[in-house]
Design a protein around this motif. Structure first.
Motif, PDB file in Angstrom:
ATOM      1  N   ALA A  90       0.841  -1.201   0.000  1.00 18.03           N
ATOM      2  CA  ALA A  90       0.000   0.000   0.000  1.00 18.03           C
ATOM      3  C   ALA A  90       0.876   1.251   0.000  1.00 18.03           C
ATOM      4  CB  ALA A  90      -0.930  -0.001   1.208  1.00 18.03           C
ATOM      5  N   THR A  91       1.978   1.203   0.727  1.00 17.92           N
ATOM      6  CA  THR A  91       2.918   2.327   0.758  1.00 17.92           C
ATOM      7  C   THR A  91       3.552   2.523  -0.615  1.00 17.92           C
ATOM      8  OG1 THR A  91       3.411   1.942   3.094  1.00 17.92           O
ATOM      9  CG2 THR A  91       5.031   3.214   1.837  1.00 17.92           C
ATOM     10  N   ALA A  92       3.985   1.425  -1.227  1.00 14.21           N
ATOM     11  CA  ALA A  92       4.602   1.505  -2.551  1.00 14.21           C
ATOM     12  C   ALA A  92       3.605   2.018  -3.590  1.00 14.21           C
ATOM     13  CB  ALA A  92       5.135   0.131  -2.958  1.00 14.21           C
ATOM     14  N   GLU A  93       2.352   1.600  -3.480  1.00 11.08           N
ATOM     15  CA  GLU A  93       1.337   2.038  -4.450  1.00 11.08           C
ATOM     16  C   GLU A  93       1.117   3.542  -4.395  1.00 11.08           C
ATOM     17  OE1 GLU A  93      -1.552  -1.885  -4.878  1.00 11.08           O
ATOM     18  OE2 GLU A  93      -1.963  -0.421  -3.297  1.00 11.08           O
ATOM     19  N   ARG A  94       1.237   4.115  -3.217  1.00 11.77           N
ATOM     20  CA  ARG A  94       1.050   5.563  -3.105  1.00 11.77           C
ATOM     21  C   ARG A  94       2.154   6.353  -3.802  1.00 11.77           C
ATOM     22  NH1 ARG A  94      -1.031   4.024   2.096  1.00 11.77           N
ATOM     23  NH2 ARG A  94       0.995   4.278   3.107  1.00 11.77           N
ATOM     24  N   GLU A  95       3.254   5.675  -4.139  1.00  9.68           N
ATOM     25  CA  GLU A  95       4.365   6.338  -4.831  1.00  9.68           C
ATOM     26  C   GLU A  95       4.245   6.247  -6.352  1.00  9.68           C
ATOM     27  OE1 GLU A  95       6.883   8.062  -2.995  1.00  9.68           O
ATOM     28  OE2 GLU A  95       5.228   7.696  -1.577  1.00  9.68           O
ATOM     29  N   ILE A  96       3.264   5.493  -6.836  1.00  6.03           N
ATOM     30  CA  ILE A  96       3.106   5.344  -8.290  1.00  6.03           C
ATOM     31  C   ILE A  96       2.959   6.723  -8.938  1.00  6.03           C
ATOM     32  CG2 ILE A  96       1.512   4.561 -10.098  1.00  6.03           C
ATOM     33  CD1 ILE A  96       1.034   2.049  -8.453  1.00  6.03           C
ATOM     34  N   GLY A  97       3.735   6.936  -9.979  1.00 11.89           N
ATOM     35  CA  GLY A  97       3.708   8.219 -10.683  1.00 11.89           C
ATOM     36  C   GLY A  97       4.922   9.090 -10.410  1.00 11.89           C
ATOM     37  N   GLN A  98       5.666   8.770  -9.335  1.00  7.46           N
ATOM     38  CA  GLN A  98       6.907   9.508  -9.094  1.00  7.46           C
ATOM     39  C   GLN A  98       7.883   9.189 -10.228  1.00  7.46           C
ATOM     40  OE1 GLN A  98       7.484  11.751  -6.866  1.00  7.46           O
ATOM     41  NE2 GLN A  98       5.834  11.424  -5.378  1.00  7.46           N
ATOM     42  N   LYS A  99       8.470  10.222 -10.840  1.00  7.04           N
ATOM     43  CA  LYS A  99       9.348   9.975 -11.983  1.00  7.04           C
ATOM     44  C   LYS A  99      10.516  10.939 -12.013  1.00  7.04           C
ATOM     45  CE  LYS A  99       6.247  12.572 -15.060  1.00  7.04           C
ATOM     46  NZ  LYS A  99       5.433  12.457 -16.303  1.00  7.04           N
ATOM     47  N   GLU A 100      11.506  10.565 -12.801  1.00  6.68           N
ATOM     48  CA  GLU A 100      12.725  11.360 -12.914  1.00  6.68           C
ATOM     49  C   GLU A 100      12.445  12.720 -13.542  1.00  6.68           C
ATOM     50  OE1 GLU A 100      15.576   9.152 -15.136  1.00  6.68           O
ATOM     51  OE2 GLU A 100      15.531   7.414 -13.783  1.00  6.68           O
ATOM     52  N   VAL A 101      13.292  13.680 -13.192  1.00  5.08           N
ATOM     53  CA  VAL A 101      13.238  15.006 -13.792  1.00  5.08           C
ATOM     54  C   VAL A 101      14.437  15.127 -14.727  1.00  5.08           C
ATOM     55  CG1 VAL A 101      13.317  17.485 -13.382  1.00  5.08           C
ATOM     56  CG2 VAL A 101      12.095  15.993 -11.784  1.00  5.08           C
ATOM     57  N   VAL A 102      14.164  15.353 -15.981  1.00  8.31           N
ATOM     58  CA  VAL A 102      15.250  15.467 -16.959  1.00  8.31           C
ATOM     59  C   VAL A 102      16.024  16.764 -16.748  1.00  8.31           C
ATOM     60  CG1 VAL A 102      15.814  15.585 -19.412  1.00  8.31           C
ATOM     61  CG2 VAL A 102      13.945  14.123 -18.626  1.00  8.31           C
ATOM     62  N   GLY A 103      17.347  16.681 -16.833  1.00 13.11           N
ATOM     63  CA  GLY A 103      18.168  17.871 -16.700  1.00 13.11           C
ATOM     64  C   GLY A 103      18.875  17.952 -15.361  1.00 13.11           C
ATOM     65  N   ALA A 104      19.283  19.162 -15.003  1.00 11.00           N
ATOM     66  CA  ALA A 104      20.090  19.358 -13.798  1.00 11.00           C
ATOM     67  C   ALA A 104      19.292  19.163 -12.513  1.00 11.00           C
ATOM     68  CB  ALA A 104      20.698  20.759 -13.815  1.00 11.00           C
ATOM     69  N   LYS A 105      17.994  19.440 -12.560  1.00 12.47           N
ATOM     70  CA  LYS A 105      17.165  19.283 -11.366  1.00 12.47           C
ATOM     71  C   LYS A 105      16.823  17.808 -11.147  1.00 12.47           C
ATOM     72  CE  LYS A 105      15.035  23.868 -11.474  1.00 12.47           C
ATOM     73  NZ  LYS A 105      13.752  24.612 -11.479  1.00 12.47           N
ATOM     74  N   ALA A 106      16.406  17.478  -9.917  1.00 15.87           N
ATOM     75  CA  ALA A 106      16.046  16.096  -9.585  1.00 15.87           C
ATOM     76  C   ALA A 106      14.740  16.081  -8.806  1.00 15.87           C
ATOM     77  CB  ALA A 106      17.154  15.436  -8.754  1.00 15.87           C
ATOM     78  N   ASN A 107      14.001  14.993  -8.942  1.00 15.25           N
ATOM     79  CA  ASN A 107      12.781  14.807  -8.160  1.00 15.25           C
ATOM     80  C   ASN A 107      13.184  14.594  -6.697  1.00 15.25           C
ATOM     81  OD1 ASN A 107      10.520  13.772  -6.819  1.00 15.25           O
ATOM     82  ND2 ASN A 107       9.807  12.633  -8.608  1.00 15.25           N
ATOM     83  N   PRO A 108      12.801  15.491  -5.792  1.00  8.32           N
ATOM     84  CA  PRO A 108      13.216  15.353  -4.395  1.00  8.32           C
ATOM     85  C   PRO A 108      12.757  14.043  -3.748  1.00  8.32           C
ATOM     86  CG  PRO A 108      11.493  17.022  -4.624  1.00  8.32           C
ATOM     87  CD  PRO A 108      11.963  16.690  -5.996  1.00  8.32           C
ATOM     88  N   ARG A 109      11.658  13.474  -4.233  1.00 14.32           N
ATOM     89  CA  ARG A 109      11.187  12.208  -3.666  1.00 14.32           C
ATOM     90  C   ARG A 109      12.153  11.076  -4.013  1.00 14.32           C
ATOM     91  NH1 ARG A 109       7.975  11.261   0.578  1.00 14.32           N
ATOM     92  NH2 ARG A 109       6.295   9.757   0.175  1.00 14.32           N
ATOM     93  N   ILE A 110      12.639  11.072  -5.229  1.00 12.38           N
ATOM     94  CA  ILE A 110      13.599  10.036  -5.620  1.00 12.38           C
ATOM     95  C   ILE A 110      14.898  10.212  -4.843  1.00 12.38           C
ATOM     96  CG2 ILE A 110      14.992   9.127  -7.529  1.00 12.38           C
ATOM     97  CD1 ILE A 110      12.661   9.749  -9.390  1.00 12.38           C
ATOM     98  N   MET A 111      15.250  11.439  -4.558  1.00 12.76           N
ATOM     99  CA  MET A 111      16.449  11.664  -3.752  1.00 12.76           C
ATOM    100  C   MET A 111      16.244  11.138  -2.329  1.00 12.76           C
ATOM    101  SD  MET A 111      18.228  12.694  -6.140  1.00 12.76           S
ATOM    102  CE  MET A 111      19.743  12.776  -5.181  1.00 12.76           C
ATOM    103  N   GLU A 112      14.997  11.137  -1.847  1.00 12.65           N
ATOM    104  CA  GLU A 112      14.688  10.526  -0.549  1.00 12.65           C
ATOM    105  C   GLU A 112      14.918   9.018  -0.622  1.00 12.65           C
ATOM    106  OE1 GLU A 112      10.955  11.398   1.304  1.00 12.65           O
ATOM    107  OE2 GLU A 112      10.994  13.490   0.656  1.00 12.65           O
ATOM    108  N   TYR A 113      14.541   8.429  -1.760  1.00 13.09           N
ATOM    109  CA  TYR A 113      14.786   6.988  -1.929  1.00 13.09           C
ATOM    110  C   TYR A 113      16.286   6.712  -1.818  1.00 13.09           C
ATOM    111  CZ  TYR A 113      10.137   7.174  -4.270  1.00 13.09           C
ATOM    112  OH  TYR A 113       8.817   7.380  -4.590  1.00 13.09           O
ATOM    113  N   HIS A 114      17.087   7.512  -2.515  1.00 11.15           N
ATOM    114  CA  HIS A 114      18.540   7.328  -2.482  1.00 11.15           C
ATOM    115  C   HIS A 114      19.086   7.502  -1.063  1.00 11.15           C
ATOM    116  CE1 HIS A 114      19.523   6.508  -6.548  1.00 11.15           C
ATOM    117  NE2 HIS A 114      19.234   7.696  -7.048  1.00 11.15           N
ATOM    118  N   LYS A 115      18.575   8.470  -0.351  1.00  9.04           N
ATOM    119  CA  LYS A 115      19.029   8.703   1.022  1.00  9.04           C
ATOM    120  C   LYS A 115      18.733   7.486   1.894  1.00  9.04           C
ATOM    121  CE  LYS A 115      18.658  11.956   4.877  1.00  9.04           C
ATOM    122  NZ  LYS A 115      18.000  13.221   5.360  1.00  9.04           N
ATOM    123  N   ALA A 116      17.567   6.869   1.671  1.00 13.42           N
ATOM    124  CA  ALA A 116      17.178   5.690   2.455  1.00 13.42           C
ATOM    125  C   ALA A 116      18.153   4.538   2.241  1.00 13.42           C
ATOM    126  CB  ALA A 116      15.764   5.254   2.079  1.00 13.42           C
TER     127      ALA A 116
END
Length: 246
Positions: free
Chosen positions: A90-116
């Motif tokens: 259920a937790t993973a399903e709520r993340e559906i739709g999170q996607k990469e940001v092309v270019g120099a900027k990054a999706n802060p949510r994905i950066m949270e994944y990396h931090k984890a």
């Protein structure tokens, strides 16, 4: 499933919580027998029969424990991710739709994944910043579950938790790919069992559910300490075929 939900509402000393998947496995039978002993049945048989003392007492005691939950158990038998032994889905399903940001900027949510996962990435779209393992690590940590030491490496998950011969709902699936690996959660299968549907990160650069041939997966594992269900349901949603994972 109704019986399993009702049993879970009652405090039975020494009895474990059940996965409410509707399958009458050994744990369910043992818990029925434990309940029968608690209500004075000398020879517990593990059987729930209509209008029997076991069923009557079960419904009355569960109702006394929590009438709202009992009503839900009886009127809403559709399984939830928690019922199937994998509340993290259920937790993973709520993340559906999170996607990469092309270019120099990054999706802060994905950066949270990396931090984890303790990954050093400063971007979400580079070739060296594949984030499927980081996504799984983030989901596990939301539920207080441990992760591999290098959880950002997809193939590290093959040695995690309990190994399974075949996937069940919520199992972590691991496969090799050119240049690395891929890891995702099993959420369903095709009617013929030839394909698995997995919920994962970095699947075509986003969190989504994709369809994979069952034969491509190398390992299936389940988190340590969690009780695995007994089946992988037929997937009834829509999902595209697997694509890029890098």
């Amino acid at each position: 499933m109704i019986v399993q939900r009702l049993l879970n509402q009652i405090d039975i000393p020494g009895a474990q919580q059940l996965v409410a998947d509707g399958s009458p496995g050994v744990r369910t039978i043992f818990k029925i027998q434990a309940f029968q002993r608690s209500i004075g049945i000398a020879r517990p048989d593990g059987i729930i029969a209509p209008r029997s003392k076991t069923m009557t007492e079960l419904m009355c005691r569960a109702d006394a424990e929590n009438s709202v939950h009992t009503q839900l158990a009886l009127t809403n038998p559709a399984p939830t991710s928690a019922d199937l032994g994998a509340p993290w889905i259920a937790t993973a399903e709520r993340e559906i739709g999170q996607k990469e940001v092309v270019g120099a900027k990054a999706n802060p949510r994905i950066m949270e994944y990396h931090k984890a996962s303790k990954h050093w990435a400063k971007d979400d779209s580079g070739k060296l910043d594949a984030w499927c393992g980081s996504f799984v690590a983030w989901v596990m940590l939301q539920h207080g579950l441990p992760t591999p030491k290098e959880s950002y490496r997809a193939l590290e998950w093959a040695q995690y938790g309990s190994k399974l011969k075949a996937p069940v709902y919520g199992a972590i699936c691991v496969k090799s790919r050119s240049g690395g690996g891929h890891v995702a959660f099993a959420v369903g299968q095709s009617r013929d069992g030839k394909d698995y549907f997995v919920l994962g990160g970095n699947q075509n650069d986003e969190v989504n559910i994709k369809k994979y041939a069952a034969t491509v997966w190398d390992a299936f594992v389940f988190p340590p300490g969690a009780v695995a269900g007994t089946s992988l349901p037929v997937y009834k949603g829509t999902a595209e075929n697997a694509g890029r994972e890098s």
